[in-house]
Design a protein around this motif. Structure first.
Motif, short mmCIF file in Angstrom:
data_model
loop_
_atom_site.label_atom_id
_atom_site.label_comp_id
_atom_site.label_asym_id
_atom_site.label_seq_id
_atom_site.Cartn_x
_atom_site.Cartn_y
_atom_site.Cartn_z
N UNK A 12 3.70 13.17 22.75
CA UNK A 12 3.45 12.78 21.36
C UNK A 12 2.86 13.90 20.52
N UNK A 13 2.20 14.85 21.15
CA UNK A 13 1.56 15.90 20.38
C UNK A 13 0.70 16.79 21.24
N UNK A 14 -0.31 17.40 20.64
CA UNK A 14 -1.20 18.32 21.34
C UNK A 14 -2.48 17.61 21.75
N UNK A 15 -2.81 17.69 23.01
CA UNK A 15 -4.02 17.04 23.51
C UNK A 15 -5.25 17.79 22.98
N UNK A 16 -6.18 17.04 22.41
CA UNK A 16 -7.41 17.61 21.89
C UNK A 16 -8.53 17.48 22.92
N UNK A 17 -9.34 18.51 23.11
CA UNK A 17 -10.38 18.47 24.14
C UNK A 17 -11.56 17.58 23.77
N UNK A 18 -12.25 17.08 24.79
CA UNK A 18 -13.49 16.35 24.59
C UNK A 18 -14.63 17.34 24.33
N UNK A 19 -15.62 16.96 23.54
CA UNK A 19 -16.82 17.81 23.41
C UNK A 19 -17.48 17.94 24.78
N UNK A 20 -17.78 19.16 25.20
CA UNK A 20 -18.24 19.40 26.56
C UNK A 20 -19.49 18.60 26.92
N UNK A 21 -20.49 18.60 26.06
CA UNK A 21 -21.74 17.91 26.39
C UNK A 21 -21.52 16.42 26.58
#
Length: 260
Positions: free
Chosen positions: A216-225
């Motif tokens: 569907x698109x580009x996977x966005x990362x989770x905020x690390x903390x």
């Protein structure tokens, strides 16, 4: 009158963990029963790929572990038909022979003395993702127990029946709890059977979500903390136990012969 609405997040986390510790007791199932239940849980969760894959856990005698007989699918495993093997895959109790690919389990057990259960399977979505030679992406709250806890072996070393494959896979896993094996499948380890089973189940779901999201698109990362906070919040013995118990009850409704 409410007494917690002004508490901080860390205080609420502590309260919730304390309640879970008090409310959830230890399961009455034996290790062999939990191993059989894990097979049925994972079969229902899409980990069926014929006779591929192995599940093991340490047995009471040092250097031995329980596993399934070669020739039986995960939907056929019960407490009564598990066998006990040594590190050389000699059968020391039970009937039948083990899968020769169990050899790399011996390497992992030697490298990781805290590990008591290993599950290796070839479920559809993890296997499909492995064909792309890309790591598992953890970008959703539900899959956060695998955040920074899933290694990746980018090249296939061939059939895992030699000591070379044991050394390669064990080294690639390192100190993490899971690994995606390129052109192969997935592997998880746990201090408990419940932990390993839930990680294996979750890893296939993570692979499925990743493939859907990539289409569907580009996977966005989770905020690390926040991702690390979620990883630690879910990755507890009691959380694994209560989740495993739910899946075990569901499996027993479908597989009444599991504990026979």
């Amino acid at each position: 009158m409410a007494e917690t609405l002004e508490l901080s997040k860390s205080e609420l986390v502590s309260i919730a963990q304390e309640r879970l510790e008090k409310a959830i007791g230890d399961a009455s199932w034996t290790a062999r029963e939990k191993l059989a239940l894990s097979c049925r849980i994972l079969f229902d969760g899409g980990h069926d790929s014929g006779l591929a894959g192995q599940i093991t856990c340490r047995a009471p005698t040092s250097g031995t572990y329980y596993t399934q007989q070669l020739g039986l699918g995960f939907d056929e495993i019960s407490e009564s038909n598990l066998i006990t093997v040594d590190e050389d895959l000699n059968v020391v109790a039970g009937n039948g022979i083990p899968n020769p690919a169990n050899r790399f389990h011996s390497w992992i057990y030697r490298a990781r003395p805290e590990v008591n259960c290993i599950i290796h399977t070839h479920p559809t979505y993890a296997a499909a993702l492995s064909m792309l030679e890309v790591p598992l992406a953890i970008a959703h709250m539900d899959t956060s127990p695998l955040y920074d806890d899933c290694a990746f072996l980018p090249k296939w070393p061939g059939i895992p029946v030699g000591n070379e494959e044991g050394a390669i896979i064990s080294a690639a896993l390192g100190q993490k709890r899971a690994i995606l094996l390129a052109h192969h499948g997935q592997l998880v380890v746990g201090k408990t059977i419940e932990e390993a089973c839930m990680l294996a189940y979750l890893m296939e779901r993570a692979a499925k979500l990743q493939l859907i999201a990539m289409a569907a698109g580009t996977i966005q990362p989770l905020p690390e903390a926040l991702a690390r906070e979620a990883h630690d919040w879910v990755s507890t013995k009691k959380r694994d136990a209560v989740t495993f118990a739910y899946f075990a009850r569901r499996a027993l409704r479908n597989h009444a012969d599991c504990l026979s």
